[in-house]
Design a protein around this motif. Structure first.
Motif, mmCIF file in Angstrom:
data_model
loop_
_atom_site.group_PDB
_atom_site.id
_atom_site.type_symbol
_atom_site.label_atom_id
_atom_site.label_comp_id
_atom_site.label_asym_id
_atom_site.label_seq_id
_atom_site.Cartn_x
_atom_site.Cartn_y
_atom_site.Cartn_z
ATOM 1 N N ASN A 22 0.819 -1.212 0.000
ATOM 2 C CA ASN A 22 0.000 0.000 0.000
ATOM 3 C C ASN A 22 0.854 1.263 0.000
ATOM 4 O OD1 ASN A 22 -2.845 -0.712 -0.112
ATOM 5 N ND2 ASN A 22 -2.433 -1.843 1.764
ATOM 6 N N GLN A 23 2.009 1.216 0.650
ATOM 7 C CA GLN A 23 2.927 2.354 0.587
ATOM 8 C C GLN A 23 3.449 2.559 -0.834
ATOM 9 O OE1 GLN A 23 5.827 1.268 3.557
ATOM 10 N NE2 GLN A 23 4.700 2.270 5.208
ATOM 11 N N MET A 24 3.714 1.465 -1.520
ATOM 12 C CA MET A 24 4.149 1.558 -2.917
ATOM 13 C C MET A 24 3.039 2.183 -3.767
ATOM 14 S SD MET A 24 7.255 0.465 -2.981
ATOM 15 C CE MET A 24 7.740 -0.067 -4.611
ATOM 16 N N ALA A 25 1.795 1.788 -3.525
ATOM 17 C CA ALA A 25 0.661 2.357 -4.262
ATOM 18 C C ALA A 25 0.513 3.846 -3.963
ATOM 19 C CB ALA A 25 -0.620 1.603 -3.925
ATOM 20 N N ASN A 43 3.340 2.207 -13.151
ATOM 21 C CA ASN A 43 3.029 3.562 -12.705
ATOM 22 C C ASN A 43 1.517 3.767 -12.649
ATOM 23 O OD1 ASN A 43 5.701 4.271 -12.449
ATOM 24 N ND2 ASN A 43 5.840 5.098 -14.513
ATOM 25 N N CYS A 44 1.093 4.511 -11.655
ATOM 26 C CA CYS A 44 -0.308 4.908 -11.513
ATOM 27 C C CYS A 44 -0.318 6.237 -10.777
ATOM 28 C CB CYS A 44 -1.102 3.840 -10.744
ATOM 29 S SG CYS A 44 -0.686 3.697 -8.992
ATOM 30 N N ALA A 45 -1.486 6.808 -10.635
ATOM 31 C CA ALA A 45 -1.602 8.033 -9.843
ATOM 32 C C ALA A 45 -1.315 7.677 -8.380
ATOM 33 C CB ALA A 45 -2.994 8.625 -9.988
ATOM 34 N N PRO A 46 -0.576 8.515 -7.679
ATOM 35 C CA PRO A 46 -0.297 8.216 -6.274
ATOM 36 C C PRO A 46 -1.595 8.018 -5.477
ATOM 37 C CG PRO A 46 1.096 9.998 -7.026
ATOM 38 C CD PRO A 46 0.107 9.729 -8.126
ATOM 39 N N GLY A 47 -1.648 6.898 -4.757
ATOM 40 C CA GLY A 47 -2.818 6.584 -3.945
ATOM 41 C C GLY A 47 -4.024 6.104 -4.732
ATOM 42 N N GLU A 48 -3.838 5.742 -5.986
ATOM 43 C CA GLU A 48 -4.959 5.319 -6.816
ATOM 44 C C GLU A 48 -5.546 3.973 -6.361
ATOM 45 O OE1 GLU A 48 -6.029 4.419 -11.530
ATOM 46 O OE2 GLU A 48 -4.036 5.126 -10.984
ATOM 47 N N TYR A 49 -4.690 3.108 -5.830
ATOM 48 C CA TYR A 49 -5.133 1.768 -5.442
ATOM 49 C C TYR A 49 -4.865 1.476 -3.979
ATOM 50 C CZ TYR A 49 -5.547 0.595 -10.388
ATOM 51 O OH TYR A 49 -5.906 0.563 -11.703
ATOM 52 N N GLN A 50 -5.651 0.549 -3.454
ATOM 53 C CA GLN A 50 -5.404 -0.068 -2.159
ATOM 54 C C GLN A 50 -5.200 -1.549 -2.422
ATOM 55 O OE1 GLN A 50 -9.089 1.214 -0.245
ATOM 56 N NE2 GLN A 50 -7.822 2.106 1.362
ATOM 57 N N VAL A 51 -4.294 -2.167 -1.690
ATOM 58 C CA VAL A 51 -3.962 -3.571 -1.891
ATOM 59 C C VAL A 51 -4.314 -4.366 -0.641
ATOM 60 C CG1 VAL A 51 -2.091 -5.203 -2.375
ATOM 61 C CG2 VAL A 51 -2.072 -2.946 -3.438
ATOM 62 N N CYS A 52 -4.886 -5.547 -0.844
ATOM 63 C CA CYS A 52 -5.151 -6.484 0.248
ATOM 64 C C CYS A 52 -4.662 -7.862 -0.166
ATOM 65 C CB CYS A 52 -6.640 -6.564 0.572
ATOM 66 S SG CYS A 52 -7.257 -5.164 1.506
ATOM 67 N N LYS A 89 -7.925 -2.534 -5.358
ATOM 68 C CA LYS A 89 -9.175 -1.835 -5.661
ATOM 69 C C LYS A 89 -8.860 -0.347 -5.714
ATOM 70 C CE LYS A 89 -13.937 -1.378 -4.093
ATOM 71 N NZ LYS A 89 -14.908 -1.751 -3.075
ATOM 72 N N LYS A 90 -9.557 0.347 -6.585
ATOM 73 C CA LYS A 90 -9.346 1.793 -6.692
ATOM 74 C C LYS A 90 -9.789 2.462 -5.393
ATOM 75 C CE LYS A 90 -9.324 2.389 -11.604
ATOM 76 N NZ LYS A 90 -8.294 3.292 -12.033
ATOM 77 N N THR A 91 -8.970 3.361 -4.916
ATOM 78 C CA THR A 91 -9.247 4.079 -3.674
ATOM 79 C C THR A 91 -10.520 4.913 -3.803
ATOM 80 O OG1 THR A 91 -6.878 4.170 -3.286
ATOM 81 C CG2 THR A 91 -8.228 5.631 -1.965
ATOM 82 N N ALA A 92 -10.794 5.398 -4.991
ATOM 83 C CA ALA A 92 -11.984 6.220 -5.217
ATOM 84 C C ALA A 92 -13.274 5.442 -4.968
ATOM 85 C CB ALA A 92 -11.983 6.763 -6.637
ATOM 86 N N ASP A 93 -13.213 4.112 -5.029
ATOM 87 C CA ASP A 93 -14.398 3.281 -4.809
ATOM 88 C C ASP A 93 -14.692 3.022 -3.337
ATOM 89 O OD1 ASP A 93 -14.617 3.161 -7.537
ATOM 90 O OD2 ASP A 93 -13.681 1.187 -7.715
ATOM 91 N N GLY A 94 -13.893 3.588 -2.456
ATOM 92 C CA GLY A 94 -14.128 3.422 -1.021
ATOM 93 C C GLY A 94 -13.055 2.574 -0.361
ATOM 94 N N THR A 95 -13.170 2.445 0.938
ATOM 95 C CA THR A 95 -12.208 1.685 1.724
ATOM 96 C C THR A 95 -12.237 0.215 1.324
ATOM 97 O OG1 THR A 95 -12.531 3.204 3.567
ATOM 98 C CG2 THR A 95 -11.469 1.110 4.062
ATOM 99 N N PHE A 96 -11.068 -0.378 1.237
ATOM 100 C CA PHE A 96 -10.931 -1.763 0.801
ATOM 101 C C PHE A 96 -10.394 -2.612 1.947
ATOM 102 C CE2 PHE A 96 -8.275 -4.796 -1.973
ATOM 103 C CZ PHE A 96 -9.260 -5.752 -1.957
#
Length: 179
Positions: A22-25, A43-52, A89-96
């Motif tokens: 998640n820090q990498m994301a 590469n992606c937008a910083p904070g675009e994804y959350q990883v589980c 999951k995209k961070t914009a979709d809510g907490t994962f």
């Protein structure tokens, strides 16, 4: 652009590994592939994804159905390495969070404890067998070193199991308080 990073995490460091991913994301590197000690990012937008991450059951069909269910809810399956599955999951979709209640987190830890117990039991058996061969046969055989290594690995597994059991016990206590 893709970036490959090599990193070692122990099986019991799953929370540390997930935090690192998640820090990498957050830095703009989204996980796209995983294998033995190897993580591939793009590469992606910083904070675009959350990883589980999740340690899956030992049932291939059940795991496929579970992964398909998660994908139907908008979660992307990045990859699976042995029984560890990586999702984003995209961070914009809510907490994962894959485990939102105490019962599922306790079941998850129980699954992990059983797997480590299996590894520890196997190492104890092989270690004792190798030490038995050492005592019955050649005193300077390299098999004694293998026996010692196996016994040490089983002791490590026992320590990890004890630590995970304590963690599970705390979750059970917290779950009783909040239920």
């Amino acid at each position: 652009m893709r970036k490959v990073t090599h990193r070692l995490f122990w099986i019991w460091d799953f929370e540390k590994e997930e935090k690192w991913l998640n820090q990498m994301a957050e830095r703009g590197l989204a996980l796209v592939s995983v294998s033995l000690f190897c993580y591939e990012f793009e590469n992606c937008a910083p904070g675009e994804y959350q990883v589980c991450m999740e340690f899956l059951e030992n049932d291939r069909l059940q795991n496929e159905q579970y992964i398909n269910f998660l994908e139907d809810t908008g979660i992307q399956h990045v990859g699976t390495f042995h029984r560890w599955a990586y999702f984003r999951k995209k961070t914009a979709d809510g907490t994962f969070r894959l485990f939102s209640d105490y019962t599922s987190r306790i079941q998850y830890l129980t699954r992990l404890i059983r797997f480590i117990a299996l590894i520890g039991g196997f190492n104890l058996y092989v270690g004792c067998y190798n030490l038995f061969l050492y005592l019955c046969q050649e005193p300077h055989s390299p098999i004694s070193l293998l026996g010692i290594i196996n016994c040490l690995l089983s002791a490590l597994c026992a320590g990890v199991i004890f630590w995970l059991l304590q963690k599970r016990k705390r979750l059970q206590a917290d779950g009783q308080i909040f239920e």
